[in-house]
Design a protein around this motif. Structure first.
Motif, PDB file in Angstrom:
ATOM      1  N   TYR A  57       0.595  -0.960  -6.813  1.00 28.89           N
ATOM      2  CA  TYR A  57       1.780  -0.557  -6.053  1.00 28.89           C
ATOM      3  C   TYR A  57       1.856  -1.191  -4.668  1.00 28.89           C
ATOM      4  N   GLY A  58       1.103  -2.255  -4.437  1.00 29.15           N
ATOM      5  CA  GLY A  58       1.175  -2.937  -3.154  1.00 29.15           C
ATOM      6  C   GLY A  58       2.597  -3.371  -2.819  1.00 29.15           C
ATOM      7  N   GLY A  59       3.336  -3.780  -3.825  1.00 33.38           N
ATOM      8  CA  GLY A  59       4.701  -4.269  -3.606  1.00 33.38           C
ATOM      9  C   GLY A  59       5.646  -3.212  -3.091  1.00 33.38           C
ATOM     10  N   VAL A  60       5.362  -1.957  -3.435  1.00 29.35           N
ATOM     11  CA  VAL A  60       6.202  -0.870  -2.928  1.00 29.35           C
ATOM     12  C   VAL A  60       6.029  -0.771  -1.413  1.00 29.35           C
ATOM     13  N   THR A 100       5.027  -3.253   0.531  1.00 29.57           N
ATOM     14  CA  THR A 100       5.652  -4.449   1.100  1.00 29.57           C
ATOM     15  C   THR A 100       7.141  -4.219   1.299  1.00 29.57           C
ATOM     16  N   HIS A 101       7.761  -3.638   0.279  1.00 27.11           N
ATOM     17  CA  HIS A 101       9.201  -3.401   0.373  1.00 27.11           C
ATOM     18  C   HIS A 101       9.528  -2.409   1.492  1.00 27.11           C
ATOM     19  N   LEU A 102       8.687  -1.382   1.643  1.00 31.90           N
ATOM     20  CA  LEU A 102       8.917  -0.407   2.717  1.00 31.90           C
ATOM     21  C   LEU A 102       8.835  -1.070   4.089  1.00 31.90           C
ATOM     22  N   SER A 157      12.365   0.803   6.415  1.00 31.85           N
ATOM     23  CA  SER A 157      12.859   2.131   6.049  1.00 31.85           C
ATOM     24  C   SER A 157      12.287   3.202   6.977  1.00 31.85           C
ATOM     25  N   ASP A 158      13.056   4.247   7.181  1.00 35.77           N
ATOM     26  CA  ASP A 158      12.575   5.410   7.911  1.00 35.77           C
ATOM     27  C   ASP A 158      11.708   6.227   6.952  1.00 35.77           C
ATOM     28  N   ILE A 159      10.413   6.304   7.231  1.00 32.14           N
ATOM     29  CA  ILE A 159       9.546   7.010   6.295  1.00 32.14           C
ATOM     30  C   ILE A 159       8.966   8.268   6.938  1.00 32.14           C
ATOM     31  N   PHE A 208       6.621   6.961  -4.622  1.00 29.50           N
ATOM     32  CA  PHE A 208       7.674   6.468  -3.734  1.00 29.50           C
ATOM     33  C   PHE A 208       8.982   6.460  -4.491  1.00 29.50           C
ATOM     34  N   ILE A 264       2.178  -8.832  -7.625  1.00 23.91           N
ATOM     35  CA  ILE A 264       2.023  -7.381  -7.497  1.00 23.91           C
ATOM     36  C   ILE A 264       2.333  -6.957  -6.062  1.00 23.91           C
ATOM     37  N   MET A 265       1.955  -7.811  -5.128  1.00 25.87           N
ATOM     38  CA  MET A 265       2.211  -7.518  -3.719  1.00 25.87           C
ATOM     39  C   MET A 265       3.703  -7.582  -3.372  1.00 25.87           C
ATOM     40  N   ASN A 266       4.491  -8.156  -4.279  1.00 20.31           N
ATOM     41  CA  ASN A 266       5.910  -8.330  -3.976  1.00 20.31           C
ATOM     42  C   ASN A 266       6.864  -7.596  -4.898  1.00 20.31           C
ATOM     43  N   CYS A 267       6.363  -6.929  -5.918  1.00 15.86           N
ATOM     44  CA  CYS A 267       7.261  -6.206  -6.822  1.00 15.86           C
ATOM     45  C   CYS A 267       7.603  -4.845  -6.215  1.00 15.86           C
ATOM     46  N   PRO A 268       8.879  -4.623  -5.845  1.00 11.93           N
ATOM     47  CA  PRO A 268       9.227  -3.374  -5.176  1.00 11.93           C
ATOM     48  C   PRO A 268       9.150  -2.163  -6.096  1.00 11.93           C
ATOM     49  N   GLY A 279       6.626  -1.754  -8.447  1.00 14.18           N
ATOM     50  CA  GLY A 279       5.271  -1.493  -8.935  1.00 14.18           C
ATOM     51  C   GLY A 279       5.171  -1.690 -10.430  1.00 14.18           C
ATOM     52  N   VAL A 331      12.504   7.790   0.226  1.00 10.25           N
ATOM     53  CA  VAL A 331      11.182   8.119  -0.286  1.00 10.25           C
ATOM     54  C   VAL A 331      10.761   9.552  -0.019  1.00 10.25           C
ATOM     55  N   VAL A 332      10.187  10.157  -0.997  1.00 12.44           N
ATOM     56  CA  VAL A 332       9.623  11.494  -0.845  1.00 12.44           C
ATOM     57  C   VAL A 332       8.257  11.514  -1.534  1.00 12.44           C
TER      58      VAL A 332
END
Ligand SMILES: Cc1cc2nc3c(=O)[nH]c(=O)nc-3n(C[C@H](O)[C@H](O)[C@H](O)COP(=O)(O)OP(=O)(O)OC[C@H]3O[C@@H](n4cnc5c(N)ncnc54)[C@H](O)[C@@H]3O)c2cc1C
Lengths: 411, 167
Positions: free
Chosen positions: A374-377, A379-381, A386-388, A407, B98-102, B104, B162-163
């Motif tokens: 989930y590293g990409g998630v 990265t996207h944040l 985004s306000d997290i 997420f 993997i580092m770039n897939c939003p 996951g 996000v939550v």
């Protein structure tokens, strides 16, 4: 319209692709000092290690150039640009006219200052030819010293180790990858590398290089006076933009070539992209050189569209890297070390480390060691700013505790 | 392969998922067919839970796909129909994708050292996950029908509000 592209790598070939999406008629000339069609530069360590074959080094198919109707000029070095006459000068003496020019000449290795450094069997490690020369030399040598513990140095060390060499890495900072790792993650990585058989000499530098018969390197001398015997030295003190040849062209330079959001320089019809360019950095909120392949592709693509007359803006990039050393994966995105005044959350478990860096209500950096899912998630944040604020507090350990990252919007 | 098949991909409507997990089982069954028991692979679709909600995570074939831009070997490409396809022979497992897939949606396959993702089962009429989905979340659509707009929106929804997943 005549497009001239200096550089035949990620940025240059991405520009070719986007130019051709828009303009099928104009002439496209690609010039490269290296004698290969586009190859994957980061794969040189895999090639050195013998993990991949030469045929798997290529980034683009052989048909890429014919399909896109490209005039490919390999083995030609550009030595100057005349932005008034709109010509590019080749070392061989020929001048090449352009209407639109892209400079995507990437980076070149920084050199080490030390007496005797010009001995034989002292190499840099940024090109396929470097890897080939090393592969020839390792057959005859048993011991290697790598100067520098950054990405390139560690990749070189790993490639040499895979060939059964005895490898020592001399690192001036207290840990490997010191630009992206903090103390805790540095400890994990250092320990891991040492246990995989790579010797780390942290907190040291090399002051002298000695050579023996025939001028071949025989040992290096550390700042402490200690000598390390070796038959090979790899200098890996980082890369910097490869832009020497534009010094007198009037093109604005800082560390790299300064470009706007369309990848344009201060001179009309001249663009730059990739490791040679200093473009918008969306985490640091200023222009900077971020030398990674994905950004070279993205910048090249944007430059190509704009060169062909289609207005596209570069959103900006951020530094990030995914590195696996001796089987231990790590990812570092944005401000992975954090800096003063920033909030930090960490989560640590045996062999695992996750760190998130916040500035106000935004995620600005992340560091993942051992488990990179989930590293990409993340990265996207970071990228989306985004306000997290609603999830700050238990983010670093969240995925590991619940088996999921979570997420997800429930809006 | 017929034209219709060539252009189809797996799409989804997240709001409807009830977390039954049948898509995951169906995918696992297919990719492990003929595979040694102790070499089983995990499914290329996952269901993650966020409070009361379930979300299927699977490759969305993004426009200007970030995993393609990030791929340093060039083994992952987007074809003219927008499908994101991988030549696994050339994947070296650098995990840049993997580092770039939003979403996951890419798996780190440690054993084979490749970055695996759903490739849409082009060898089958209907992908097993789609066939198994009773809630009507998963389906097939022509790549040209499923616009980039839809994908962008879902990426934004997936990420922005996000939550935490549970409590
Ligand atoms: C060992 C190693 C490992 C790496 N690992 C990673 C990684 O894991 N992930 C990652 O994202 N990045 C990695 N990188 C960085 C990545 O390779 C670069 O960011 C990327 O190659 C930049 O692409 P580019 O198109 O800007 O330029 P380059 O790839 O540097 O190519 C420059 C081009 O310009 C040509 N050229 C240069 N000067 C001239 C001249 N005067 N005349 C004519 N032609 C010229 C060259 O021949 C070449 O074709 C690694 C680099 C190295 C060396």
């Amino acid at each position: 319209m005549r497009y001239v592209i200096i550089g035949n790598s990620y940025a240059g070939t991405s520009a070719v692709a986007s130019i051709r999406e828009v303009d099928s008629k104009g002439e496209v000339v690609v010039i490269s000092s290296e004698n290969y069609r586009a190859y994957s530069r980061p794969l040189i360590s895999y090639f050195l290690a013998g993990r991949i074959r030469a045929a798997d080094m290529y980034y683009r198919d052989r048909s890429f150039y014919s399909k896109n109707n490209v005039e490919l000029r390999l083995g030609e070095k550009v030595v100057g640009i005349d932005t008034k006459l709109k010509t590019v000068q080749l070392e061989r003496g020929e001048d090449i006219d352009y209407d639109r020019l892209l400079i995507s000449t990437g980076g070149r290795p920084s050199l080490q200052k030390a007496a005797g450094i010009d001995a034989k069997n002292v190499f840099t490690f940024t090109t396929w030819n470097d890897a080939k020369k090393l592969r020839e030399t390792i057959r005859k040598k048993r011991k290697a010293v790598v100067l520098g513990g950054g990405l390139i140095g560690m990749k070189a060390a790993e490639g040499l180790k895979a060939n059964g060499l005895d490898v020592s890495v001399v690192i001036s900072s207290p840990r490997v990858l010191s630009l992206i790792l903090d103390e805790a993650s540095g400890k994990i990585m250092n320990r891991h590398l040492i246990s995989s058989g790579i010797r780390l000499m942290t907190g040291h530098s090399v002051t002298e290089v000695h050579s023996g018969s025939g001028g071949e390197v025989s040992e290096v001398v550390l700042d402490t006076g200690k000598k390390i015997e070796c038959g090979i030295v790899v200098v890996a003190k980082g890369v910097r933009p490869n832009v020497e040849f534009i010094k007198d062209s009037g093109i604005s330079l800082n560390r790299g070539i300064i470009v706007d959001r369309q990848m344009k320089t201060n001179i009309g019809d001249v663009y730059s992209a990739g490791d040679s360019a200093e473009a918008w950095d969306l985490v640091n909120r200023r222009n900077s050189v971020i030398a990674i392949a994905p950004l070279a592709c993205e910048q090249g693509r944007i430059a190509g569209y704009n060169m062909a007359g289609v207005n596209r803006m570069y959103n900006g990039g951020m530094s990030m890297n995914s590195i696996e050393l001796s089987g231990l994966p790590l990812m570092a995105m944005g401000l992975s070390k954090g800096s003063e005044g920033m909030e930090v959350e960490t989560f640590q478990k045996k062999g695992l480390y996750r760190k998130l860096v916040f500035s106000e209500d935004k995620l600005v950096g992340a560091l993942l060691v051992g488990d990179v899912r989930y590293g990409g998630v993340l990265t996207h944040l970071i990228k989306s700013r985004s306000d997290i604020s609603s999830i700050k507090g238990d983010l670093a350990g969240h995925y590991l505790k619940t088996g999921e990252f979570g997420f997800v919007s429930n809006k | 392969m017929s034209k219709a098949l060539k252009n189809r991909k797996v799409v989804l409507q997240p709001g409807l998922c009830d977390g039954c997990n049948r898509c995951v089982e169906a995918c696992e069954e297919k990719i492990n067919r003929g595979r040694n028991k102790n070499k089983r692979k995990t499914a290329l679709i996952k269901i993650i839970r966020a409070g009361q909600f379930f979300y299927p995570v699977i490759c969305r074939n993004c426009n200007d796909a970030p995993c393609v831009t990030a791929c340093m070997t060039g083994c992952r490409k987007q074809d003219e129909n927008g499908l994101v396809l991988t030549d696994y022979e050339r994947c070296v497992g650098c995990w840049m994708c993997i580092m770039n897939c939003p979403f996951g949606a890419i798996e780190r396959d440690v054993e084979d050292h490749i970055a695996r993702k759903c490739e849409g089962c082009p060898d089958m009429g209907t992908a097993p996950c789609v066939a198994a989905c009773a809630a009507g979340v998963l389906g097939h659509a022509d790549t040209r029908e499923y616009s980039s707009m839809t994908r962008r929106e879902s990426a934004e929804r997936f990420i922005s509000g996000v939550v935490p997943a549970s409590g």
